[in-house]
Scaffold this motif. Sequence first.
Motif, PDB file in Angstrom:
ATOM      1  N   TYR A 226       0.829  -1.214   0.000  1.00 29.39           N
ATOM      2  CA  TYR A 226       0.000   0.000   0.000  1.00 29.39           C
ATOM      3  C   TYR A 226       0.861   1.261   0.000  1.00 29.39           C
ATOM      4  O   TYR A 226       0.590   2.219  -0.729  1.00 29.39           O
ATOM      5  CB  TYR A 226      -0.923  -0.023   1.221  1.00 29.39           C
ATOM      6  N   MET A 227       1.931   1.259   0.805  1.00 32.72           N
ATOM      7  CA  MET A 227       2.813   2.423   0.857  1.00 32.72           C
ATOM      8  C   MET A 227       3.524   2.628  -0.480  1.00 32.72           C
ATOM      9  O   MET A 227       3.661   3.764  -0.960  1.00 32.72           O
ATOM     10  CB  MET A 227       3.831   2.251   1.983  1.00 32.72           C
ATOM     11  N   ASP A 228       3.962   1.541  -1.100  1.00 40.21           N
ATOM     12  CA  ASP A 228       4.626   1.662  -2.405  1.00 40.21           C
ATOM     13  C   ASP A 228       3.675   2.197  -3.469  1.00 40.21           C
ATOM     14  O   ASP A 228       4.045   3.075  -4.270  1.00 40.21           O
ATOM     15  CB  ASP A 228       5.177   0.295  -2.832  1.00 40.21           C
ATOM     16  N   MET A 229       2.439   1.701  -3.474  1.00 42.14           N
ATOM     17  CA  MET A 229       1.471   2.164  -4.466  1.00 42.14           C
ATOM     18  C   MET A 229       1.089   3.623  -4.225  1.00 42.14           C
ATOM     19  O   MET A 229       0.908   4.401  -5.176  1.00 42.14           O
ATOM     20  CB  MET A 229       0.224   1.275  -4.438  1.00 42.14           C
ATOM     21  N   ALA A 230       0.973   4.000  -2.940  1.00 43.87           N
ATOM     22  CA  ALA A 230       0.666   5.397  -2.641  1.00 43.87           C
ATOM     23  C   ALA A 230       1.805   6.316  -3.090  1.00 43.87           C
ATOM     24  O   ALA A 230       1.569   7.410  -3.625  1.00 43.87           O
ATOM     25  CB  ALA A 230       0.401   5.557  -1.143  1.00 43.87           C
ATOM     26  N   MET A 231       3.053   5.859  -2.909  1.00 36.57           N
ATOM     27  CA  MET A 231       4.196   6.654  -3.350  1.00 36.57           C
ATOM     28  C   MET A 231       4.193   6.793  -4.872  1.00 36.57           C
ATOM     29  O   MET A 231       4.430   7.888  -5.420  1.00 36.57           O
ATOM     30  CB  MET A 231       5.488   5.999  -2.865  1.00 36.57           C
ATOM     31  N   GLN A 232       3.933   5.691  -5.584  1.00 41.47           N
ATOM     32  CA  GLN A 232       3.890   5.760  -7.042  1.00 41.47           C
ATOM     33  C   GLN A 232       2.771   6.680  -7.528  1.00 41.47           C
ATOM     34  O   GLN A 232       2.932   7.411  -8.521  1.00 41.47           O
ATOM     35  CB  GLN A 232       3.683   4.351  -7.625  1.00 41.47           C
ATOM     36  N   LYS A 233       1.652   6.682  -6.819  1.00 34.92           N
ATOM     37  CA  LYS A 233       0.549   7.558  -7.196  1.00 34.92           C
ATOM     38  C   LYS A 233       0.928   9.025  -7.017  1.00 34.92           C
ATOM     39  O   LYS A 233       0.624   9.880  -7.859  1.00 34.92           O
ATOM     40  CB  LYS A 233      -0.680   7.226  -6.344  1.00 34.92           C
ATOM     41  N   GLU A 234       1.599   9.332  -5.901  1.00 37.84           N
ATOM     42  CA  GLU A 234       2.014  10.716  -5.662  1.00 37.84           C
ATOM     43  C   GLU A 234       3.069  11.165  -6.674  1.00 37.84           C
ATOM     44  O   GLU A 234       3.087  12.323  -7.089  1.00 37.84           O
ATOM     45  CB  GLU A 234       2.558  10.850  -4.233  1.00 37.84           C
ATOM     46  N   LEU A 235       3.951  10.248  -7.074  1.00 39.88           N
ATOM     47  CA  LEU A 235       4.989  10.615  -8.032  1.00 39.88           C
ATOM     48  C   LEU A 235       4.421  10.917  -9.410  1.00 39.88           C
ATOM     49  O   LEU A 235       5.031  11.654 -10.189  1.00 39.88           O
ATOM     50  CB  LEU A 235       6.026   9.490  -8.134  1.00 39.88           C
ATOM     51  N   LYS A 236       3.267  10.350  -9.736  1.00 39.12           N
ATOM     52  CA  LYS A 236       2.664  10.598 -11.041  1.00 39.12           C
ATOM     53  C   LYS A 236       1.917  11.926 -11.100  1.00 39.12           C
ATOM     54  O   LYS A 236       1.513  12.359 -12.181  1.00 39.12           O
ATOM     55  CB  LYS A 236       1.708   9.449 -11.394  1.00 39.12           C
ATOM     56  N   LYS A 237       1.720  12.557  -9.951  1.00 33.82           N
ATOM     57  CA  LYS A 237       1.007  13.832  -9.943  1.00 33.82           C
ATOM     58  C   LYS A 237       1.918  14.948 -10.449  1.00 33.82           C
ATOM     59  O   LYS A 237       3.143  14.814 -10.518  1.00 33.82           O
ATOM     60  CB  LYS A 237       0.506  14.142  -8.531  1.00 33.82           C
ATOM     61  N   LYS A 238       1.298  16.075 -10.778  1.00 29.88           N
ATOM     62  CA  LYS A 238       2.047  17.215 -11.282  1.00 29.88           C
ATOM     63  C   LYS A 238       2.825  17.875 -10.156  1.00 29.88           C
ATOM     64  O   LYS A 238       2.502  17.765  -8.989  1.00 29.88           O
ATOM     65  CB  LYS A 238       1.091  18.222 -11.919  1.00 29.88           C
TER      66      LYS A 238
END
Length: 228
Positions: free
Chosen positions: A188-200
């Motif tokens: 969950y933490m890894d996926m949340a980090m990847q989601k934040e990195l894809k943001k502008k």
Amino acid sequence: MSSLRNAVSRRAHKERAQPESRKKFGLLEKHKDYVERAKAYHKKEETLRILKQKAFYRNPDEFNFKMIKTRTVNGVHKLESQANKYTPEELMLMKTQDIGYIFQKVQSEKKKIEKLTATLHSLDNRPSSRHVYFAEDREEAREIQSRSRSGKMPVSEDIPDHIKRKTAGSYRELEARSKRVNELEKIYMDMAMQKELKKKGKKRKLREDEIVSPTSNPVFKWRAERKR
């Protein structure tokens, strides 16, 4: 008569081996080997016949979208690359749904762990089981009652084997669920980090000397932007 026929000893007929002059050709094919080879040959022959029949009755005006979306490589049809099939917004939505599912599984496993822990805790701290004593008459019943009040009754500490096995299995299940929760939380933490990195937004990865609390995971810092 059949019993007498079977009672007579017969000669055991053995299949002959490969002659010495033909040893270079390998083992001599037995009848069962020929049967398997013949079945495989006729199966392939039937498959070719069906394919030829389908090709003969094929509609020349038949159209399928894969005819223009595939290409042939060494006689094998391969689909076009689907790397850009989804837009960034659709990819972000799918990531959000995946994160929501993982978060739901984490909460579900935690609830099961709490319930299992409470059950095991109550078993470990449970007082000794009640014992039922049978008396022959009223005098013996009063004597047993007085002894139980004074605390002089013998208490059995023996626990049945099936209860012990069930308790041990519950502890193993608790350990497995705890390990699963830790793995799910990491995912969950890894996926949340990847989601934040894809943001502008501008961001950079911090160096080891810039990290206040040392950790094995990468740490990113976003540039502060003025909000309107």
